[in-house]
Design a protein around this motif. Structure first.
Motif, PDB file in Angstrom:
ATOM      1  N   LEU A  73       0.889  -1.709  -0.317  1.00 41.17           N
ATOM      2  CA  LEU A  73      -0.243   0.096   0.071  1.00 41.17           C
ATOM      3  C   LEU A  73       0.195   1.317   0.390  1.00 41.17           C
ATOM      4  O   LEU A  73      -0.054   2.357  -0.002  1.00 41.17           O
ATOM      5  N   THR A  74       2.358   1.357   0.206  1.00 39.54           N
ATOM      6  CA  THR A  74       2.916   2.751   0.578  1.00 39.54           C
ATOM      7  C   THR A  74       3.008   2.665  -1.219  1.00 39.54           C
ATOM      8  O   THR A  74       3.791   4.010  -1.872  1.00 39.54           O
ATOM      9  N   ARG A  75       2.898   2.535  -2.213  1.00 37.44           N
ATOM     10  CA  ARG A  75       3.555   1.535  -3.443  1.00 37.44           C
ATOM     11  C   ARG A  75       1.528   2.043  -4.374  1.00 37.44           C
ATOM     12  O   ARG A  75       1.435   3.528  -5.281  1.00 37.44           O
ATOM     13  N   PHE A  76       0.791   1.206  -4.438  1.00 43.77           N
ATOM     14  CA  PHE A  76      -0.352   0.816  -4.418  1.00 43.77           C
ATOM     15  C   PHE A  76      -1.293   1.388  -3.634  1.00 43.77           C
ATOM     16  O   PHE A  76      -1.648   1.977  -2.143  1.00 43.77           O
ATOM     17  N   SER A  77      -2.307   2.746  -4.189  1.00 41.80           N
ATOM     18  CA  SER A  77      -3.329   2.977  -3.096  1.00 41.80           C
ATOM     19  C   SER A  77      -4.773   2.552  -3.238  1.00 41.80           C
ATOM     20  O   SER A  77      -5.601   2.076  -4.118  1.00 41.80           O
ATOM     21  N   PHE A  78      -5.485   2.644  -2.307  1.00 46.77           N
ATOM     22  CA  PHE A  78      -6.892   2.302  -1.436  1.00 46.77           C
ATOM     23  C   PHE A  78      -7.261   2.855  -0.647  1.00 46.77           C
ATOM     24  O   PHE A  78      -6.586   3.077   0.118  1.00 46.77           O
ATOM     25  N   PRO A  79      -8.502   3.350  -1.224  1.00 47.69           N
ATOM     26  CA  PRO A  79      -9.257   3.982  -0.293  1.00 47.69           C
ATOM     27  C   PRO A  79      -9.440   3.977   1.317  1.00 47.69           C
ATOM     28  O   PRO A  79     -10.060   2.281   0.845  1.00 47.69           O
ATOM     29  N   GLY A  80      -9.413   5.214   2.078  1.00 50.98           N
ATOM     30  CA  GLY A  80      -9.805   3.925   3.103  1.00 50.98           C
ATOM     31  C   GLY A  80      -8.230   3.611   3.658  1.00 50.98           C
ATOM     32  O   GLY A  80      -8.223   2.866   5.700  1.00 50.98           O
ATOM     33  N   SER A  81      -7.022   3.500   3.153  1.00 49.95           N
ATOM     34  CA  SER A  81      -5.987   3.007   3.969  1.00 49.95           C
ATOM     35  C   SER A  81      -4.454   4.076   3.900  1.00 49.95           C
ATOM     36  O   SER A  81      -4.083   3.585   4.532  1.00 49.95           O
ATOM     37  N   ALA A 121      -1.435   3.288   5.509  1.00 47.42           N
ATOM     38  CA  ALA A 121      -0.318   2.912   4.267  1.00 47.42           C
ATOM     39  C   ALA A 121       0.652   4.118   4.577  1.00 47.42           C
ATOM     40  O   ALA A 121       2.179   3.889   4.576  1.00 47.42           O
ATOM     41  N   ALA A 122       1.095   5.790   5.565  1.00 48.93           N
ATOM     42  CA  ALA A 122       2.129   6.241   5.502  1.00 48.93           C
ATOM     43  C   ALA A 122       2.816   6.028   6.331  1.00 48.93           C
ATOM     44  O   ALA A 122       4.099   6.641   6.247  1.00 48.93           O
ATOM     45  N   ALA A 136       7.877  -6.013   1.688  1.00 45.08           N
ATOM     46  CA  ALA A 136       6.722  -5.139   1.400  1.00 45.08           C
ATOM     47  C   ALA A 136       5.985  -6.168   0.789  1.00 45.08           C
ATOM     48  O   ALA A 136       5.369  -6.105  -0.431  1.00 45.08           O
ATOM     49  N   PRO A 137       5.008  -6.748   1.639  1.00 46.93           N
ATOM     50  CA  PRO A 137       3.735  -7.971   1.085  1.00 46.93           C
ATOM     51  C   PRO A 137       2.854  -7.176   0.566  1.00 46.93           C
ATOM     52  O   PRO A 137       2.226  -5.893   0.778  1.00 46.93           O
ATOM     53  N   GLY A 138       2.184  -7.995  -0.405  1.00 49.78           N
ATOM     54  CA  GLY A 138       0.720  -7.386  -0.984  1.00 49.78           C
ATOM     55  C   GLY A 138      -0.186  -7.681   0.087  1.00 49.78           C
ATOM     56  O   GLY A 138       0.284  -8.133   1.083  1.00 49.78           O
ATOM     57  N   GLY A 143       3.554  -9.814  -8.319  1.00 47.57           N
ATOM     58  CA  GLY A 143       3.150  -8.739  -9.493  1.00 47.57           C
ATOM     59  C   GLY A 143       1.407  -7.670  -9.523  1.00 47.57           C
ATOM     60  O   GLY A 143       0.613  -7.704 -10.341  1.00 47.57           O
ATOM     61  N   MET A 144       1.713  -7.317  -7.911  1.00 44.67           N
ATOM     62  CA  MET A 144       0.085  -7.143  -7.982  1.00 44.67           C
ATOM     63  C   MET A 144       0.221  -5.406  -8.361  1.00 44.67           C
ATOM     64  O   MET A 144       0.807  -4.778  -8.063  1.00 44.67           O
ATOM     65  N   LEU A 145      -1.059  -5.239  -9.004  1.00 45.42           N
ATOM     66  CA  LEU A 145      -1.626  -3.505  -9.412  1.00 45.42           C
ATOM     67  C   LEU A 145      -0.287  -3.375 -10.172  1.00 45.42           C
ATOM     68  O   LEU A 145       0.554  -2.175 -10.235  1.00 45.42           O
ATOM     69  N   LEU A 146       0.600  -4.333 -11.380  1.00 45.33           N
ATOM     70  CA  LEU A 146       1.910  -3.763 -12.426  1.00 45.33           C
ATOM     71  C   LEU A 146       1.567  -3.083 -12.610  1.00 45.33           C
ATOM     72  O   LEU A 146      -0.115  -2.555 -14.229  1.00 45.33           O
TER      73      LEU A 146
END
Length: 253
Positions: free
Chosen positions: A147-155, A159-160, A187-189, A250-253
């Motif tokens: 979540l530090t690379r890709f963003s999901f609302p509510g996180s 993530a910060a 950093a796990p997915g 390879g999540m959200l590549l």
């Protein structure tokens, strides 16, 4: 004769990624002192499983978000190390954590303080407190998040804090280099554990969403992470330092 067995300290080792890490280290012949928050029964299961792998694991209670307990914990670690025939340890895995889901607009100060205490302040000060007991040439692994690379609302808040840990890790690598200590971030997915109330594991829609957005076509499992951390701590990876390594299939590549 000096104790030749490597020793790891793993926070949050009674379940999920921490449990997998302790057991995979045990398979590599590494003994562990690991923490648990409240579930002593699960912690003792991990101790027994590590013994089956031929290694010793010692479980110690710790609230990693309460720094007032760190001094007593350090004394407990010293006693545990003595039980293992050692005065120092080799590897530190800062894994313990809690989940959080709330929009920026509605996250409270109390929620933010709780995340800060566990995910940054606790990691910073526990590492600081343990450094005098770490062997030169040791290794630190801090657990972050995809979540530090890709963003999901509510996180955002969660993530910060993990973003702060990634920066801290680079500084640890820089400042501890003179002692030969390497520090990296893993950093796990999205992983199917009881984290976030088992959301990825138990909610078919979430699990499917993760699988559909992952190049390897499924959500992660704890055994995708523990072996990787154990491998990162091995001498074969001694020259990896100051890195963020995402383990997400390879999540959200």
């Amino acid at each position: 004769m000096a104790n030749e067995t490597k020793i790891a300290i793993v926070t949050g080792g009674s379940r999920g990624l921490g449990r997998s890490t302790v057991l995979n280290l045990a398979r590599s012949g590494v003994s562990s002192v690991f923490t648990y928050h409240s579930n002593s029964a699960e912690a003792e299961k991990v101790v027994a499983l590590a013994r089956e792998e031929g290694a010793t694991a010692i479980a110690l209670p710790l609230d990693t978000g309460d720094v007032s307990g760190f001094a007593a914990f350090i004394e407990a670690v010293k006693a545990a190390l003595a039980t293992l025939g050692a005065e120092r340890f080799d590897y530190l895995v800062n894994n313990a954590g809690t989940s959080h889901h709330n929009a920026i607009a509605t996250t409270t100060a109390e929620e933010l303080d709780g995340l800060y205490n566990i995910h940054f302040k606790g990691v910073f000060l526990l590492t600081q407190a343990l450094l005098p007991l770490m062997n030169d040439g040791g290794r630190i692994v801090n657990i972050s998040s995809g979540l530090t690379r890709f963003s999901f609302p509510g996180s955002a808040a969660y993530a910060a804090m993990k973003g702060a840990i990634e920066v801290l890790t680079r500084y640890l690598a820089r400042e501890l280099g003179e002692r030969g200590i390497a520090a990296n971030t893993v950093a796990p997915g999205a992983i199917a554990t009881d984290f976030s109330g088992g959301m990825v594991r138990d909610n078919p829609e979430v699990n499917r969403m993760v699988a559909d957005n992952t190049a390897l076509g499924r959500a992660g499992e704890p055994e995708d992470i523990g072996p990787m951390i154990a491998a990162l701590l091995s001498p074969a990876n001694r020259w990896v330092n100051g890195q963020r390594i995402e383990v997400s299939g390879g999540m959200l590549l």
